[in-house]
Design a protein around this motif. Sequence first.
Motif, PDB file in Angstrom:
ATOM      1  N   VAL A 244       0.727  -1.225   0.152  1.00  0.00           N
ATOM      2  CA  VAL A 244       0.109  -0.011  -0.059  1.00  0.00           C
ATOM      3  C   VAL A 244       1.093   1.093  -0.208  1.00  0.00           C
ATOM      4  O   VAL A 244       1.879   1.201   0.730  1.00  0.00           O
ATOM      5  CB  VAL A 244      -0.804  -0.296   1.346  1.00  0.00           C
ATOM      6  CG1 VAL A 244      -1.757   1.258   1.389  1.00  0.00           C
ATOM      7  CG2 VAL A 244      -1.928  -1.052   1.193  1.00  0.00           C
ATOM      8  N   VAL A 245       0.522   2.418  -0.604  1.00  0.00           N
ATOM      9  CA  VAL A 245       1.256   3.581  -0.780  1.00  0.00           C
ATOM     10  C   VAL A 245       0.410   4.803  -0.114  1.00  0.00           C
ATOM     11  O   VAL A 245      -0.802   4.832  -0.466  1.00  0.00           O
ATOM     12  CB  VAL A 245       1.436   3.923  -2.152  1.00  0.00           C
ATOM     13  CG1 VAL A 245       2.326   5.254  -2.162  1.00  0.00           C
ATOM     14  CG2 VAL A 245       2.083   2.942  -2.833  1.00  0.00           C
ATOM     15  N   ILE A 246       0.795   5.268   0.824  1.00  0.00           N
ATOM     16  CA  ILE A 246       0.235   6.163   1.658  1.00  0.00           C
ATOM     17  C   ILE A 246       0.890   7.833   1.373  1.00  0.00           C
ATOM     18  O   ILE A 246       2.270   7.818   1.565  1.00  0.00           O
ATOM     19  CB  ILE A 246       0.068   6.030   3.086  1.00  0.00           C
ATOM     20  CG1 ILE A 246      -0.588   4.505   3.238  1.00  0.00           C
ATOM     21  CG2 ILE A 246      -0.408   7.065   4.117  1.00  0.00           C
ATOM     22  CD1 ILE A 246      -0.346   4.261   4.866  1.00  0.00           C
ATOM     23  N   ASP A 247       0.365   8.791   1.198  1.00  0.00           N
ATOM     24  CA  ASP A 247       0.840  10.012   1.014  1.00  0.00           C
ATOM     25  C   ASP A 247       1.154  10.660   2.469  1.00  0.00           C
ATOM     26  O   ASP A 247       0.261  10.504   3.521  1.00  0.00           O
ATOM     27  CB  ASP A 247      -0.319  10.947   0.502  1.00  0.00           C
ATOM     28  CG  ASP A 247       0.177  12.526  -0.003  1.00  0.00           C
ATOM     29  OD1 ASP A 247       0.297  13.318   1.116  1.00  0.00           O
ATOM     30  OD2 ASP A 247       0.430  12.819  -0.884  1.00  0.00           O
ATOM     31  N   ALA A 248       2.268  10.931   2.739  1.00  0.00           N
ATOM     32  CA  ALA A 248       3.022  11.178   4.141  1.00  0.00           C
ATOM     33  C   ALA A 248       2.297  12.558   4.503  1.00  0.00           C
ATOM     34  O   ALA A 248       2.013  12.559   5.643  1.00  0.00           O
ATOM     35  CB  ALA A 248       4.442  11.291   4.071  1.00  0.00           C
TER      36      ALA A 248
END
Length: 294
Positions: A244-248
């Motif tokens: 999963v990719v999360i916008d920091a």
Amino acid sequence: MIAPALAATPSARVLTVPGFADFLAVDGKSVWATNVGRVERWSVHGKQAAVAMAHPCGAMTIAYGSLWVADCKALTLNRIDPKTATITAVIATGIANPKGELNVAAGAGAIWVASDAAGVIARIDPATNGVTASIPVNPDSFYLAFGEGALWAVSGTGRSLQRINPATNTVTATVALGREPGFLAVGEGAVWVQEQGDGTVARIDPAGATVTGRVKVDETLKYGDIDTGGGKVWLRTTAGQTFVVIDARTLAITARVGAAAGSGALRYTRAGVWTSAHDAHTLSWWKSPKSIGR
């Protein structure tokens, strides 16, 4: 409610790796992986080297010209020369979690490893390969990361994150966490902790030592890995997708990538992302991470 899959799935270069390839450490264009009775160096072109060990375990680190690997059978920290693929030092640190869920960390001119489940972190001087300090922390503090000028230690049973000042070898703050916290990463201006029992990732402000946000990823996060880079948090998961990719900045989930591949590790580089899937006996190289989760 868990967010649905987002964005197109990028293609991956998949390598078949016999055994149980698990934890990863990036070494230029190659990656080291723990395996049964050995650590191995792989590139997209295949296996490049192997170093025999009794039971390599946990997340490794590359620092001070060496690969540092815990041995959960010998209860030692092993130093490996990546150029010659030979062990150059075996350090009797003790290993706090012989089951293998732990991190070796590097920072402030030292190597750090959880050495006793009662709550002790060993500080190792790479110039001498000797233990120079034993730091008392919460029991079962197996998970370590270094960044923002501090060592950070997570206790799963204590549900805590502790900040350790490397100048004094003392705990300077303790943060309460959710259920069964585990692996963590420091980057993009924050400390990021998997709260495995809650299926969330917590963002902690390093200066204030306070939780500034959480993102719900799955019902649980057992068991995975976490890294940061490119303005994002990269989270290896076990259910629903590979990672999963999360916008920091916004904490929005911007991509759910790949098919579920069981447990494994993940490491980010600007050129691509490495993931392992030990039950599928594979390593995967996901090229061009800037295009993932835009």
